[in-house]
Design a protein around this motif. Sequence first.
Motif: not given
Length: 226
Positions: A127-134, A139-146, A153-161
């Motif tokens: 899903p494109e709207n997965e966001q988590y409050q840490i 943490f914007d998971y689809p955009k790989q941003k913290l 901060s732009v995360l890599s694919y593996r950092e996001s996963e």
Amino acid sequence: MPTVLLVEDEVWLGQIVKDSLEVRGFQVWHAMDGAQGLTMYQTHSPDVVVLDVMMPQLDGFTLTERIRSQNATVPIIFLTARSQTVDVVKGFELGGNDYLKKPFSMDELIVRIKALLNRKITTLAQPENEQYQIGQYLFDYPKQKLIFKGKDSVLSYRESELLKRLFLQRNQVLERSKVLQDLWGDDNFFNGRSLDVFITHLRNYLKADPHVQIVNIRGIGYKLIV
């Protein structure tokens, strides 16, 4: 038809790999050096990149950095005669997804390519709207941003996963062996060292909030405490 960019300066090896992949249904572009590889990557936007480490013009590590600055998710496999731990870990740190030590079997290369492509398809289906409050982070998971206080901060694919898995099991133990099997495909020593590097990256991203910690659970895995 899946597309592959092969960057390999050994003519005979490159031709063998290209022919073998094409027989199995892949479309392959073969570059003879890192500079040509970057140009072909920008022109064709392949589904997966397979590249040698030691090459003229641009080496494989530098090429990976250039590709990752443009695309955080395209799977990258290193072909290398270098098997020292420091080289393998460096490749993963720069954004590589897998590596094969020369000489290698074509069957193994094809299995690894297919595994990475399947993993990419699964990620795209999220899903494109997965966001988590840490803690204080978003943490914007689809955009790989913290995001922390407006700073991204732009995360890599593996950092996001990895961060997503830690968050979904926050305050519980995330098993090391399961993460290695899911994200690296194997829980061998080299992949374990790579995982340690990515955990360090995430700790650095999260250090501004003292109420968020990633702790080691010796011999078992990691726990995100929020």
